[in-house]
Design an enzyme around this catalytic site. Structure first.
Site, PDB file in Angstrom:
ATOM      1  CB  ILE A 124      -1.097   0.062   1.138  1.00 31.24           C
ATOM      2  CG1 ILE A 124      -2.004  -0.936   1.223  1.00 31.24           C
ATOM      3  CG2 ILE A 124      -1.745   1.185   1.200  1.00 31.24           C
ATOM      4  CD1 ILE A 124      -2.955  -1.311   2.263  1.00 31.24           C
ATOM      5  CB  ALA A 133      10.325   7.407   8.196  1.00 36.24           C
ATOM      6  CE  LYS A 164       4.217   1.738  10.894  1.00 31.87           C
ATOM      7  NZ  LYS A 164       4.072   2.857  11.773  1.00 31.87           N
ATOM      8  CG  ASP A 178       4.716  11.945  12.647  1.00 31.15           C
ATOM      9  OD1 ASP A 178       4.933  13.306  12.364  1.00 31.15           O
ATOM     10  OD2 ASP A 178       4.802  10.962  12.053  1.00 31.15           O
TER      11      ASP A 178
END
Length: 890
Positions: A39, A43, A62, A156
């Site tokens: 996908i 980082a 992930k 973030d």
């Protein structure tokens, strides 16, 4: 999952039931998921679209490599991301189903949101209408409020980390840089009792297998077979635990029977560069039979535990081998006779048999004091493992030592250097190990002088718990001898953090001097303000890209030897200078630096190596931006470990003693930057195998970094007046000495440059307000298409943030008064005056928002994918950032 039948009460975690079938809850394996397509890539990891094999349900997986997290010093952040997602049950936060791991990777199994991220949508739209932007900001504000109420700071926040659900609503993701106030590992109650909405849906309930996976511990000691090539930090991370030193175990009972010395060493210990793994044949590795005659006598336990520890063998394998399975050479009569004779030996140490025992124990036994040749605590086995065996002893010599005759030992001991060539060759019997057949291996000489000499050359297992120069450089010592009383865990490699865009804090010091109008309340928060430099030099901090771990070659050691004596002449003057500087202001410490990358070649030990100095293999680690912030830290620690001698050149002394520049004097209230140096350091400066010195030619160009004072206390201390006795004292961390206010709890700069709050750049302590600042940046970006502080370089972006330089659109592109006002209150420099959810709800820009029913309102954009596996909505951001996600490498 599977169905099992409980037959007995001894089946581990299965209890005795009356012949009833039941399912044992357990998390799934990553093998139960099949990859459909990649996908996106971030980082610190990649995101894949995966399908569960048993129900064909789609998930976003992930994948984070453990080795990368270790190298980037981001292990704690992976844990924080998992914890933050596990604790969150909100319709505006992506849902985490499973947290799985393999030997090399960590897998976060999350819900798949087919609408892509807001950044991709923004690239397609150019900018959002005010109504669309307000709805998106409202949902993100609710998500932030939920996180903050549960002690989670995202840190973030940006459009890239906002995903669009199938209905068009916003969900936050990517908590890789988040801060969770939970100071412990997750428990089952933390997940089961997590509050969500007033009437939680079943979507937020978790199965027992999901709960078990979310509370599992994440292990980062990867096996030897899973190591990636070229990564040295992986090897050293595996050595941080017990891989370098056998586990110290005390006897709980004084009874000799039933107690054995267990020496533990994880599998990661195979990564140690000094371990004689190549000397062991597959036969020896397969058998792993200890040389043990009886457990009733401590002297008779001449075992291979130390050798196994050196070779990285796990103790769980010790019971798998039997004597009957051992190869012939380990069951030979000579080996048995040697072991039995050593066990029966009660003669004085001068006899030949006792000499054999003594020498053999040098190689095997971890309980032999090599300074006296006597065994400590053998009567009741209550002694600790004060010394560990030499790692330089090869396995060939160890086995061959058992085959020596007593006469050969005596003759070998009495031979001089001239007669060593006349040593009788060992007769090889048919039972001898296969590596002795060629006769090319000469017997190892167990000479105490040579052993001590080796200890001065290299820090081996023998030196882990004592000062390296106690026996080698005793005549050069002028202060107290030290003995390590406990194992000190290694400091992190770096104090800067791996970011979405990794940020070097060194060049932020120049930007701080220009923020006097906006930061009057920071009188004691900043450590150092350097002299102002031009815009062209703002990025000069990037020159500190030389990795300190790359300086461990022979050339640098020779350079360190040449430079180690250059500052000896003005020793007393420099001591007085350092003591005087401890009372001075930060202006007296102002030093500029322009060529530190070239000059730092003289540092041949990094902060990481000072924690466990027996790791010489770190010289090949690749240069990472995180190490830039460690330049002064390594120099400072080298100064700290340099006893009774000056290491600062005369030029630096003149700079420190001279009046400060005018720019530095403009900040008399700044906290001074002081360097710590201990004159009773346990490390002798002339020992080149220990942490070496900074080049005397480069010390006058040291750049004092702001971000290098977070973990190591610094203070200038005078030399000890009294010389302590010869009693051994443990290593101790110097007491924390600060001037001014307390330092920030966490000085790591986290986030993406355009979205960083000023308090992060200023090194102040931060809280949830950093997320509201980022929300203001996102609101401006939604309405204009460009972040407000965007510029060509990160240093210019930081300058714009600290100056609050916002380029408001003009003429027909002018923002509405309400929109500009909302951005203003979110982008307040003073974090105490920054707006939050309560202020946004009362603001005129959000007057039409139904906050209590926001998740049911129609959204301006609803994804229309071609099929359920369509990832088109992620492509816009990937193309804009030149990301190619066609690879399937994990």
């Amino acid at each position: 999952m599977g169905v099992v039948v409980a037959e007995t009460s001894q089946n581990g975690d299965i209890s005795l039931l009356s012949e009833k079938k039941f399912t044992v809850p357990q998390p799934p394996s990553i093998e139960e998921f099949s990859i459909v397509k990649p996908i996106s890539r971030g980082a610190f990891g990649k995101v894949y679209l995966a399908r569960r094999k048993n129900n064909n349900k789609l998930f976003a997986v992930k994948v984070v490599k453990k080795a990368d997290m270790i190298n980037k010093n981001m292990v704690q952040q992976v844990q924080a991301e998992r914890d933050a997602l596990a604790l969150s049950k909100s319709p505006f936060i992506v849902h985490l189903y499973y947290s799985l791991q393999s030997a090399n990777n960590i897998y976060l199994i999350m819900e798949y949101l087919i609408g892509g991220d807001v950044k991709s949508l923004l690239h397609i739209y150019g900018y959002f209408d005010e109504e669309m932007a307000v709805k998106y900001i409202s949902e993100v504000a609710l998500a932030l409020d939920y996180l903050h109420r549960h002690g989670i700071i995202h840190r973030d926040l940006k459009p890239d980390n906002m995903l669009i659900s199938n209905e068009g609503h916003i969900k936050l993701t990517d908590f890789g840089l988040s801060k969770v106030t939970l100071k412990r590992e997750l428990s089952m109650m933390d997940i089961l009792t997590t509050p969500s909405m007033a009437k939680p849906k079943r979507d937020y309930s978790r199965t027992p297998g999901q709960v078990l996976s979310l509370i599992s511990s994440l292990g980062f000691n990867t096996p030897v077979g899973g190591r990636t090539q070229g990564s040295i930090a992986q090897q050293t991370e595996g050595m941080r635990g017990n891989a370098s030193t056998p586990l110290l175990m005390k006897k709980k009972e004084n009874s000799v029977k039933g107690n054995k010395l267990m020496i533990s060493c994880p599998e990661a210990g195979l990564s140690s560069p000094s371990m004689p793994v190549k000397c062991l044949t597959p036969n020896l590795l397969k058998c792993r039979t200890p040389f043990t005659t009886s457990s009733t006598s401590s002297q008779s336990r001449i075992c291979l535990s130390s050798l196994e520890s050196e070779c990285g063998m796990s103790p769980r394998w010790e019971n798998c081998s039997q004597d009957a399975e051992a190869p012939p050479y380990l069951n030979s009569s000579r080996v048995k006779d040697c072991s039995s004779e050593q066990a029966r030996s009660k003669k004085p140490m001068g006899s030949s048999a006792s000499q054999n025992l003594k020498h053999l124990e040098f190689a095997f036994s971890p309980i032999v004091d090599r300074r006296t040749g006597k065994k400590a605590g053998f009567q009741d086995e209550t002694g600790e493992l004060s010394d560990t065996p030499l790692a330089t002893l090869g396995a060939k010599g160890v086995i061959r030592k058992c085959l020596y005759d007593n006469n050969a030992q005596e003759k070998h001991k009495d031979l001089g250097k001239d007669d060593q060539g006349e040593l009788e060759k060992l007769t090889i019997s048919p039972d001898s190990p296969p590596w002795l057949a060629n006769g090319s291996v000469a017997p190892i000489q167990f000479n105490d002088d040579e052993i001590i000499e080796k200890m001065g050359i290299k820090r081996n297992y023998d030196l882990v718990e004592k000062s390296p120069e106690q026996e080698v450089l005793q005549d050069k010592k002028t202060n107290t001898d030290y003995k390590r009383g406990c194992t000190i865990t290694g400091y992190p490699v770096s104090q800067s953090t791996g970011l979405t865009m990794e940020i070097n804090s060194l060049f932020l010091s120049e930007l701080r001097s220009s923020t006097n109008n906006y930061a009057s309340d920071r009188k004691s928060e900043d450590d150092y303000i350097s002299a102002p430099r031009t815009h062209e030099n703002l990025g000069s901090g990037n020159t500190i890209a030389k990795n300190l771990l790359c300086e461990l070659d022979d050339n640098c050691e020779r350079d360190g030897e040449a430079n180690s004596n250059s500052g000896c002449e003005e020793g007393e003057n420099q001591k007085e200078s350092l003591n005087q500087d401890s009372e001075s202001s930060s202006a007296d410490m102002s030093v500029t630096e322009n060529q530190i990358e070239r000059e730092l070649c003289q540092v041949d030990k990094s902060i990481k190596e000072l924690s466990f100095e027996e790791s010489p293999s770190e010289s090949n680690e690749e240069t990472t931006p995180e190490n830039k912030g460690m330049a002064f830290m390594a120099e400072n620690d080298a100064l700290k470990r340099e006893p009774n001698r000056s290491v600062l050149p005369e030029t630096l002394h003149n700079v420190l003693a001279s009046p400060a520049p005018t720019s530095a004097m403009a900040h008399p209230r700044r906290k001074p930057m002081v360097a710590f140096r201990s004159y009773n350091s346990p490390i002798n400066g002339s020992n080149l195998s220990e942490p070496s010195r900074i080049s005397m030619n480069s010390a006058d160009k040291i750049h004092f970094s702001l971000g290098c004072t977070g973990s190591f206390p610094m203070a200038v201390t005078p030399a000890q007046k009294k010389v302590q006795g010869l009693t051994e004292t443990p290593y101790r961390t110097p007491k924390t000495v600060r001037r001014g206010g307390l330092q920030a709890e966490n000085e790591r700069i986290l986030g993406t440059p355009d979205y960083l709050a000023p308090e992060l750049l200023l090194g102040k302590s931060h809280g949830p307000a950093v997320d509201w600042w980022a929300l203001g940046v996102c609101l401006f970006e939604f309405l204009t298409g460009i972040p407000p502080f965007n510029d060509e370089t990160p240093s210019q972006v930081f300058q714009n943030i600290l100056n609050r330089d916002i380029p408001w659109p003009e003429e027909e592109e002018t923002l509405s008064v309400n929109a500009q006002s909302a951005i203003e209150i979110l982008l307040a420099i003073d974090q105490t005056k920054r707006a939050g959810l309560k202020d946004l709800k009362a603001h005129h820009l959000f007057h039409a928002i139904e906050w209590d029913d926001l998740q049911n309102l129609p959204m301006p954009f609803i994804p229309q994918p071609d099929d359920e596996t369509d990832t088109t909505y992620f492509e816009a951001r990937n193309n804009a950032q030149h990301l190619k996600v066609s690879g399937f490498s994990l």
